[in-house]
Structure formats: C-alpha cells, structure tokens
Design a protein around this motif. Structure first.
Motif, PDB file in Angstrom:
ATOM      1  N   ASN A 143       0.815  -1.022   0.062  1.00  0.00           N
ATOM      2  CA  ASN A 143       0.080   0.187  -0.210  1.00  0.00           C
ATOM      3  C   ASN A 143       0.876   1.063   0.093  1.00  0.00           C
ATOM      4  OD1 ASN A 143      -3.049  -0.633   0.029  1.00  0.00           O
ATOM      5  ND2 ASN A 143      -2.005  -2.022   1.691  1.00  0.00           N
ATOM      6  N   LEU A 144       1.844   1.107   0.516  1.00  0.00           N
ATOM      7  CA  LEU A 144       2.994   2.600   0.402  1.00  0.00           C
ATOM      8  C   LEU A 144       3.566   2.536  -0.980  1.00  0.00           C
ATOM      9  CD1 LEU A 144       4.423   4.549   1.830  1.00  0.00           C
ATOM     10  CD2 LEU A 144       6.039   3.122   2.407  1.00  0.00           C
ATOM     11  N   ALA A 145       3.630   1.490  -1.494  1.00  0.00           N
ATOM     12  CA  ALA A 145       4.313   1.303  -2.961  1.00  0.00           C
ATOM     13  C   ALA A 145       3.057   1.977  -3.728  1.00  0.00           C
ATOM     14  CB  ALA A 145       4.561  -0.109  -3.280  1.00  0.00           C
ATOM     15  N   ALA A 146       1.777   1.608  -3.841  1.00  0.00           N
ATOM     16  CA  ALA A 146       0.832   2.250  -4.539  1.00  0.00           C
ATOM     17  C   ALA A 146       0.508   3.729  -4.299  1.00  0.00           C
ATOM     18  CB  ALA A 146      -0.327   1.416  -4.220  1.00  0.00           C
ATOM     19  N   VAL A 191       8.670  -6.654 -13.219  1.00  0.00           N
ATOM     20  CA  VAL A 191       7.585  -6.755 -14.048  1.00  0.00           C
ATOM     21  C   VAL A 191       6.843  -5.363 -13.463  1.00  0.00           C
ATOM     22  CG1 VAL A 191       7.323  -9.214 -14.324  1.00  0.00           C
ATOM     23  CG2 VAL A 191       6.300  -8.223 -12.150  1.00  0.00           C
ATOM     24  N   HIS A 192       5.735  -5.021 -14.279  1.00  0.00           N
ATOM     25  CA  HIS A 192       4.966  -3.942 -13.765  1.00  0.00           C
ATOM     26  C   HIS A 192       3.592  -4.327 -13.028  1.00  0.00           C
ATOM     27  CE1 HIS A 192       3.823   0.327 -13.527  1.00  0.00           C
ATOM     28  NE2 HIS A 192       2.667  -0.205 -14.285  1.00  0.00           N
ATOM     29  N   SER A 193       3.295  -3.742 -12.164  1.00  0.00           N
ATOM     30  CA  SER A 193       2.057  -4.216 -11.382  1.00  0.00           C
ATOM     31  C   SER A 193       1.039  -2.972 -12.025  1.00  0.00           C
ATOM     32  CB  SER A 193       1.961  -3.960  -9.821  1.00  0.00           C
ATOM     33  OG  SER A 193       0.951  -4.018  -9.323  1.00  0.00           O
ATOM     34  N   GLU A 194       0.050  -3.619 -12.669  1.00  0.00           N
ATOM     35  CA  GLU A 194      -0.919  -2.646 -13.204  1.00  0.00           C
ATOM     36  C   GLU A 194      -1.787  -1.956 -12.256  1.00  0.00           C
ATOM     37  OE1 GLU A 194      -1.283  -1.420 -16.209  1.00  0.00           O
ATOM     38  OE2 GLU A 194       0.193  -2.748 -17.503  1.00  0.00           O
ATOM     39  N   SER A 195      -2.260  -3.253 -11.188  1.00  0.00           N
ATOM     40  CA  SER A 195      -3.131  -2.639 -10.213  1.00  0.00           C
ATOM     41  C   SER A 195      -2.555  -1.647  -9.340  1.00  0.00           C
ATOM     42  CB  SER A 195      -3.512  -3.863  -9.643  1.00  0.00           C
ATOM     43  OG  SER A 195      -2.627  -4.494  -8.807  1.00  0.00           O
ATOM     44  N   GLY A 196      -1.086  -1.677  -9.154  1.00  0.00           N
ATOM     45  CA  GLY A 196      -0.498  -0.827  -7.941  1.00  0.00           C
ATOM     46  C   GLY A 196       0.117   0.417  -8.959  1.00  0.00           C
ATOM     47  N   GLY A 197       0.329   0.051 -10.044  1.00  0.00           N
ATOM     48  CA  GLY A 197       1.031   1.600 -10.578  1.00  0.00           C
ATOM     49  C   GLY A 197       2.525   1.353 -10.200  1.00  0.00           C
ATOM     50  N   TYR A 198       3.294   0.337  -9.842  1.00  0.00           N
ATOM     51  CA  TYR A 198       4.515   0.359  -9.520  1.00  0.00           C
ATOM     52  C   TYR A 198       5.298  -0.691 -10.189  1.00  0.00           C
ATOM     53  CZ  TYR A 198       2.484  -2.586  -5.868  1.00  0.00           C
ATOM     54  OH  TYR A 198       1.796  -3.566  -5.312  1.00  0.00           O
ATOM     55  N   ASP A 199       6.444  -0.882 -10.276  1.00  0.00           N
ATOM     56  CA  ASP A 199       7.371  -1.902 -10.677  1.00  0.00           C
ATOM     57  C   ASP A 199       7.373  -2.932  -9.472  1.00  0.00           C
ATOM     58  OD1 ASP A 199       7.398  -1.047 -13.050  1.00  0.00           O
ATOM     59  OD2 ASP A 199       9.366  -0.588 -13.257  1.00  0.00           O
ATOM     60  N   LEU A 200       7.587  -4.183 -10.097  1.00  0.00           N
ATOM     61  CA  LEU A 200       7.806  -5.182  -8.820  1.00  0.00           C
ATOM     62  C   LEU A 200       9.103  -6.190  -9.122  1.00  0.00           C
ATOM     63  CD1 LEU A 200       6.245  -6.727  -6.463  1.00  0.00           C
ATOM     64  CD2 LEU A 200       5.370  -8.165  -8.055  1.00  0.00           C
ATOM     65  N   LEU A 201       9.836  -6.544  -8.168  1.00  0.00           N
ATOM     66  CA  LEU A 201      10.714  -7.530  -8.497  1.00  0.00           C
ATOM     67  C   LEU A 201      10.120  -8.622  -7.678  1.00  0.00           C
ATOM     68  CD1 LEU A 201      13.130  -8.805  -9.446  1.00  0.00           C
ATOM     69  CD2 LEU A 201      14.600  -7.464  -7.601  1.00  0.00           C
ATOM     70  N   PRO A 202       9.498  -9.880  -8.364  1.00  0.00           N
ATOM     71  CA  PRO A 202       8.851 -10.654  -7.674  1.00  0.00           C
ATOM     72  C   PRO A 202       9.343 -11.793  -6.959  1.00  0.00           C
ATOM     73  CG  PRO A 202       8.851 -11.113 -10.030  1.00  0.00           C
ATOM     74  CD  PRO A 202       9.573  -9.956  -9.630  1.00  0.00           C
ATOM     75  N   ALA A 203       8.516 -12.615  -6.295  1.00  0.00           N
ATOM     76  CA  ALA A 203       9.228 -13.563  -5.563  1.00  0.00           C
ATOM     77  C   ALA A 203       8.157 -14.783  -5.443  1.00  0.00           C
ATOM     78  CB  ALA A 203       9.638 -13.497  -3.954  1.00  0.00           C
ATOM     79  N   VAL A 243      -5.171   0.422  -1.560  1.00  0.00           N
ATOM     80  CA  VAL A 243      -5.520   1.742  -1.603  1.00  0.00           C
ATOM     81  C   VAL A 243      -6.176   1.993  -2.972  1.00  0.00           C
ATOM     82  CG1 VAL A 243      -3.745   2.656  -0.311  1.00  0.00           C
ATOM     83  CG2 VAL A 243      -3.091   2.251  -2.577  1.00  0.00           C
ATOM     84  N   ALA A 244      -5.999   0.941  -3.917  1.00  0.00           N
ATOM     85  CA  ALA A 244      -6.762   0.958  -5.342  1.00  0.00           C
ATOM     86  C   ALA A 244      -7.825   0.179  -5.136  1.00  0.00           C
ATOM     87  CB  ALA A 244      -5.897   0.325  -6.378  1.00  0.00           C
ATOM     88  N   TYR A 245      -8.216  -0.702  -4.362  1.00  0.00           N
ATOM     89  CA  TYR A 245      -9.230  -1.737  -4.325  1.00  0.00           C
ATOM     90  C   TYR A 245     -10.617  -0.579  -3.553  1.00  0.00           C
ATOM     91  CZ  TYR A 245     -12.328  -5.326  -2.073  1.00  0.00           C
ATOM     92  OH  TYR A 245     -13.410  -5.848  -1.900  1.00  0.00           O
ATOM     93  N   ASP A 246     -10.344   0.020  -2.713  1.00  0.00           N
ATOM     94  CA  ASP A 246     -11.400   0.983  -2.147  1.00  0.00           C
ATOM     95  C   ASP A 246     -10.729   2.154  -1.536  1.00  0.00           C
ATOM     96  OD1 ASP A 246     -13.488   2.475  -1.142  1.00  0.00           O
ATOM     97  OD2 ASP A 246     -14.136   0.636   0.216  1.00  0.00           O
ATOM     98  N   ARG A 247     -10.518   3.007  -2.490  1.00  0.00           N
ATOM     99  CA  ARG A 247      -9.635   4.257  -2.107  1.00  0.00           C
ATOM    100  C   ARG A 247     -10.360   5.160  -0.925  1.00  0.00           C
ATOM    101  NH1 ARG A 247      -5.817   7.321  -4.942  1.00  0.00           N
ATOM    102  NH2 ARG A 247      -5.855   9.404  -4.048  1.00  0.00           N
ATOM    103  N   SER A 248     -11.576   4.959  -0.739  1.00  0.00           N
ATOM    104  CA  SER A 248     -12.342   5.752   0.395  1.00  0.00           C
ATOM    105  C   SER A 248     -12.355   5.201   1.652  1.00  0.00           C
ATOM    106  CB  SER A 248     -13.770   6.100  -0.153  1.00  0.00           C
ATOM    107  OG  SER A 248     -14.468   4.837  -0.322  1.00  0.00           O
ATOM    108  N   PHE A 300       0.159   8.177   4.816  1.00  0.00           N
ATOM    109  CA  PHE A 300       1.320   7.732   5.321  1.00  0.00           C
ATOM    110  C   PHE A 300       2.404   7.626   3.994  1.00  0.00           C
ATOM    111  CE2 PHE A 300       4.481   3.790   5.587  1.00  0.00           C
ATOM    112  CZ  PHE A 300       5.366   4.450   6.475  1.00  0.00           C
ATOM    113  N   GLY A 301       1.908   7.664   2.902  1.00  0.00           N
ATOM    114  CA  GLY A 301       2.859   7.932   1.759  1.00  0.00           C
ATOM    115  C   GLY A 301       3.273   9.498   1.727  1.00  0.00           C
ATOM    116  N   ALA A 302       2.241  10.107   1.814  1.00  0.00           N
ATOM    117  CA  ALA A 302       2.505  11.957   1.969  1.00  0.00           C
ATOM    118  C   ALA A 302       3.451  12.049   2.928  1.00  0.00           C
ATOM    119  CB  ALA A 302       1.159  12.538   2.183  1.00  0.00           C
TER     120      ALA A 302
END
Ligand code: ATP
Ligand code: MG
Length: 257
Positions: free
Chosen positions: A23-26, A76-88, A231-236, A246-248
């Motif tokens: 959620n911080l990444a997003a 790879v790119h996380s479409e739902s998060g808007g960030y890049d991901l080094l996956p595991a 944060v993308a699933y239910d922003r409100s 927290f991101g801010a």
C-alpha cells in the motif's frame, strides 16, 4: 538523484509488513513517485497482492540473488498498483542455503539493485518474518527501515532483536542504515490497551514514531485476494486513506533526511 531505499521489516509474523509495503508502494506511485517494490519473502504475498501470479514467474528475485538474472530482466509492472515489482515465490526459500557459498552473500541484492536504482524515486523491500540472510540482504541495500507494529503488550519484546540486527548491519555492512520509524498498524482505537501502548511508543520513541496510524480495516484485508493494493481497491476506505496519508508523510520526511 538515485532512489531512496527502505526495508519494511519486523521478524514477527503477520504484523502488517506486506500490507504496508504494497500500500505504501501504491500510495507513492499515486503521487507520481517512480516506485519499485521488491518481494524478499518466499511466501510471495507482496507479489500476489500486486496482481502478479507467483506460480507463473519467468524470473524472480531468487535468480537475481544467485546471479542468474539481472534485476532489470526480472522486474515486472504491477498494473493494479502502478509500480514496478521484483517478484518472489517459494523458490526463494532455497536461496538462504545457496547464498552461503558466496563471499559477498550479504550484498547480493545491493549489487543487483545498484544497476536499477537510478530509475526510481523509491525502492521498498518487503522482508520475510525472520532475521535471516534474506533480511540482511535487504538491510544492506537500504537507507532506512520502516517497522510496522501492532500496539500490543508484547510488541516491544521482539523489537530488541530487530534493533540489534539493524545495529550490527549498520556497524559492519551498511553505515547509512537507520531506523526511519515505527508504524502503528491494525490499530483499534476502542481498545484501551492499544491506546496505552500507542502512547508509550510516542513517549519512548518520539519522532521515530510515524504520525500516521493505520487502523484495522477489513477492506485492506480483502484487497489481496483480488490482486489489488487496498489503496486502489477501495480508495475511500479508512485503511486506504491512512496508507495514502502515510505515503505523503514519507515524501515529507524525505525532505528532511
Ligand atoms: P508475514 O510475516 O507472514 O509476512 P506480514 O507481516 O507481511 O506477515 P500481512 O500479511 O501484511 O503481515 O498482514 C497479516 C494479515 O493481517 C493479512 O491477512 C492482512 O490482510 C491483515 N491485515 C494487515 N493489515 C491490516 C489492517 N490494517 N486491517 C485489517 N487487516 C489487516
Ligand atoms: Mg509478509
């Protein structure tokens, strides 16, 4: 300016590390910050929570640690998060043993990330619930550590081992490492004990406690099953709003670091 790199760490299990990392990444990505999330846990929860299927990875952080892939080729790119991901995925569990053969075993991730750090404003590393060689690899890369914790009676006990590990890495491997802050998560303001522990944390750690408090919120817990950050699933929702705040707060703190 190269990326600011942070580990989300606490060797206690289930304290909200992955939820915080995703959620911080997003939240940072939503503010236009170029963000890379590194999943450093064989459970692959951050990978799944970013909408990437851990069972279908061509490459992962495992190959990167062993030198069989560059970081860039595995990202790879996380479409739902808007960030890049080094996956595991669970392959990573083997790295612990295989890395022992390397002289630079603690710095494998750092060397790999050095090649991509300039592409990002923030790199976040989701650590496993242990103080293992994987976590040490994360700590060797980082400028700072973010420690999510629940306001429970025993929360501080586990902290001693983590703080000692951070001190050891600071002294021997990574002089720039510091604790950025403690993040109170899964907070329920109706619980008197949680209020008390929260107040004690503030009294004892002062500035090292983030102002933002993440409430217990079911929408945050639902989101990973859809492969979407809360944060993308239910922003409100209250939890999403708290992670955006927290991101801010993190962006604000970076100005004074
Ligand atoms: P592990 O140590 O296994 O890696 P973790 O520290 O990464 O765990 P999470 O996976 O983020 O912890 O969270 C543990 C559980 O608590 C998950 O089911 C998650 O959805 C839930 N959870 C985390 N934060 C919250 C919150 N603020 N409100 C409600 N549920 C939460
Ligand atoms: Mg986790």
């Amino acid at each position: 300016m190269t990326a600011r790199i942070f580990c989300i760490a606490n060797q206690k299990g289930g304290v909200g590390k992955t939820t915080t990392a995703v959620n911080l990444a997003a939240g940072l990505a939503a503010q236009g910050q170029r963000t890379l999330l590194v999943d450093l846990d064989p459970q692959g929860n951050a990978t799944m929570g970013s909408g990437i299927d851990k069972r279908q990875l061509a490459r992962s952080v495992y190959q990167v640690l062993l030198g069989a892939s560059t970081a860039r080729a595995a990202i790879v790119h996380s479409e739902s998060g808007g960030y890049d991901l080094l996956p595991a995925n669970r392959e990573l569990a083997g790295a612990e043993v295989e890395l022992v053969e390397f002289d630079d075993r603690e710095r494998r991730l750092k060397q790999a990330l050095d090649a991509v750090a300039a592409d990002y404003d923030f790199v976040l590393i989701d650590c496993p619930p242990s103080l293992s060689l994987l976590t040490i690899n994360g700590l060797c890369c980082a400028h700072g550590v973010i420690i999510p914790m629940q306001c429970e009676y025993f929360a501080l006990e586990g902290l001693t081992d983590l703080v000692n590990t951070i001190k050891r890495v600071h002294a021997n491997l990574n002089p720039r490492l510091k604790i950025i802050g403690l993040l109170r998560v899964m907070y329920d303001p109706r619980m008197t004990l949680q209020q008390q522990v929260s107040a004690q944390l503030e009294a004892h750690f002062g500035d090292k406690v983030f102002r933002t408090i993440i409430p217990r919120n079911v929408r945050l817990a639902e989101a990973p099953s859809y492969g979407v950050p809360g944060v993308a699933y239910d922003r409100s929702a209250k939890g999403a709003q708290a992670y955006l705040a927290f991101g801010a707060e993190m962006v604000e703190r970076m100005k004074s670091l």
